[in-house]
Design an enzyme around this catalytic site. Structure first.
Site, PDB file in Angstrom:
ATOM      1  N   LYS A  87      41.149  33.131  24.805  1.00 43.50           N
ATOM      2  CA  LYS A  87      42.248  33.508  25.677  1.00 43.50           C
ATOM      3  C   LYS A  87      42.111  32.703  26.958  1.00 43.50           C
ATOM      4  O   LYS A  87      41.013  32.313  27.367  1.00 43.50           O
ATOM      5  CB  LYS A  87      42.269  35.013  25.961  1.00 43.50           C
TER       6      LYS A  87
ATOM      7  N   GLU B   4      49.985  29.143  32.689  1.00 39.14           N
ATOM      8  CA  GLU B   4      51.056  30.044  33.109  1.00 39.14           C
ATOM      9  C   GLU B   4      52.293  29.263  33.561  1.00 39.14           C
ATOM     10  O   GLU B   4      52.241  28.482  34.506  1.00 39.14           O
ATOM     11  CB  GLU B   4      50.555  30.957  34.225  1.00 39.14           C
TER      12      GLU B   4
ATOM     13  N   THR C  32      51.635  43.724  39.454  1.00 31.61           N
ATOM     14  CA  THR C  32      52.753  44.656  39.316  1.00 31.61           C
ATOM     15  C   THR C  32      53.547  44.407  38.048  1.00 31.61           C
ATOM     16  O   THR C  32      54.455  45.147  37.746  1.00 31.61           O
ATOM     17  CB  THR C  32      53.693  44.559  40.527  1.00 31.61           C
TER      18      THR C  32
ATOM     19  N   THR D 207      36.808  29.022  32.737  1.00 26.52           N
ATOM     20  CA  THR D 207      38.108  28.729  32.179  1.00 26.52           C
ATOM     21  C   THR D 207      38.711  29.865  31.376  1.00 26.52           C
ATOM     22  O   THR D 207      39.918  29.939  31.273  1.00 26.52           O
ATOM     23  CB  THR D 207      38.010  27.519  31.240  1.00 26.52           C
TER      24      THR D 207
ATOM     25  N   THR E 141      45.899  38.161  28.158  1.00 25.09           N
ATOM     26  CA  THR E 141      46.440  38.712  29.406  1.00 25.09           C
ATOM     27  C   THR E 141      47.821  38.091  29.624  1.00 25.09           C
ATOM     28  O   THR E 141      48.797  38.554  29.054  1.00 25.09           O
ATOM     29  CB  THR E 141      45.504  38.447  30.601  1.00 25.09           C
TER      30      THR E 141
END
Length: 408
Positions: A184, A281, A408, A195, A158
């Site tokens: 992932k 991230e 988005t 997780t 992702t």
């Protein structure tokens, strides 16, 4: 593949879920995402003994419920179908029907019983799957052009910036046993088996009860010891499939090589966990917290997770600020009774706190150390002989940017 010998375990950094005998994998773009691959699979030639661990979030997504139901039938799985881009979570009765439809459709393509198919999903919560696209993809996915390990690893991602994989080989009963893993995970990552999606395959012949016990124990030392942002996902799980094609005698806790197998499984799990933590991230650094001298393993784990979960610690590391006070504060609210005057804290090779007081440091030297890609924090509690390690990442501006616009 470059091989690194590690005593009796050979580590293959580029190995993955198709290294063990009898496993294939693939992936494709079916249209859930705009352009990227979003539908993948793993298939074993024969039904495999399976063990799983699952998110502790109360809102477990439909695919997890369907998979757990299937595994309960006979503790066997032969295939996994996984989509990314849509979590199929908080989608009610229709979500369950869609997960069953994915299971039934892939079982039909393989010509196997539907309960031998595990279903997993990851992505946006609260939206129904575009099932016509998914069904069309399932009908095509076994075509040879999609049947590559690389496709599978890409199809499960992702917000990840890289693929996570590793494999090891060991010798048991004169047979070469392979253990491969792919995972992932980048955001919505926090301890307590919430997780990631983790897929581990092995050609070892192993009893279900012992495989399940090993996975549960290893998960508590690896996947449950990482955090990125403190959020516990609705979807994530780890599955281990063992198809027995290596031909070894049945592995149980009483087998003389049981600990060797368990060490191999732990190594795969730990490396996947660390790669997930490093790929948080927006992250720029992997942070490792080693806690020593605890009165129990649980106490060591609690202190480590408290430090690695602290946003103030994480932002200080991002800013290369040797602010040991944030580390000590996180230890103090961990829930574990600590004697301040016995506590020692180091940032890498630099001792920063001892005997209840700060240690003299050359701040520029510690700041330079904090610029490294891997930062280690070492805590000595001086209460006993137990230890634990936790992993996480720094917290950056990019984390906010990524998650502010996730849908988005």
């Amino acid at each position: 593949m470059p091989a690194i010998s590690n005593k009796e375990i050979v580590v293959l950094e580029e190995g993955s879920v198709t290294l063990p005998q009898g496993f294939t994998a693939g992936g494709m773009h079916c249209g859930i995402k705009r352009k990227r691959l979003d539908l993948g699979y793993i298939v074993s030639e024969v039904p495999a003994t399976v063990a799983g661990v699952y998110t502790t979030n109360i809102f477990q997504a439909a695919p997890l419920l369907v998979t757990q139901e299937s595994i309960a039938k006979e503790n066997k799985i032969q295939a996994i179908i996984v989509n990314s881009g849509n979590a199929n979570a908080c989608t009610g009765e229709q979500g369950m029907l869609d997960a069953y439809e994915m299971q039934k459709g892939f079982a039909s393509e393989l010509g196997i019983e539907k309960h031998l198919v595990a279903v997993t999903s990851t992505g946006v919560i609260g939206e129904l799957l575009p099932m016509e696209k998914v069904k069309t993809g399932i009908n095509q996915i076994l075509q040879s052009k999609y049947a590559t390990e690389e496709n599978f690893k890409n199809a499960i991602l992702t917000t990840d910036t890289c693929m996570k994989q590793i494999a090891v080989q060991i010798k048991i009963d004169g047979k070469t046993i392979s253990i491969g893993g792919a995972a992932k995970g980048s955001g919505m990552i926090h301890p307590n088996m919430a997780t990631m999606l983790g897929f581990i395959t092995t050609d070892a012949n192993i009893a279900h009860e012992d495989l399940h016990a090993a996975l549960k124990d290893i998960t508590n030392q690896t996947f449950n010891m990482i955090t990125v942002d403190g959020d516990t996902s609705t979807n994530d799980m780890v599955l281990v499939l063992a198809n027995g094609l290596a031909g070894n005698d049945v592995l149980t806790k009483d087998h003389p090589d049981w600990e060797l197998f368990k060490s191999g499984l732990k190594l795969v799990s730990e490396e996947l966990a660390k790669k997930i933590a490093r790929d948080g991230e927006g992250a720029t650094k992997l942070v490792e917290v080693q806690v020593n001298g605890a009165y129990s393993h649980e106490a060591a784990r609690a202190v480590g997770k408290s430090i690695i979960s602290s946003n103030l610690v994480k932002t200080a590391i991002y800013g290369t600020d040797p602010n040991w006070g944030r580390i000590v504060t996180a230890i103090g609210y961990s829930g574990i009774p600590v004697e301040p005057n016995a506590l020692k804290v180091a940032i890498g090779p630099y001792k920063v706190f001892e005997n209840g007081l700060p240690s003299p440091i050359v701040e520029e030297e510690v700041k330079e150390y904090l610029e490294m890609e891997t930062v280690k924090i070492i805590v000595e509690l001086n209460q006993g002989n137990e230890s634990a390690t936790a992993w996480g990442c720094d917290l950056t501006y990019d984390y906010v940017k990524i998650n502010a616009s996730y849908r988005t």
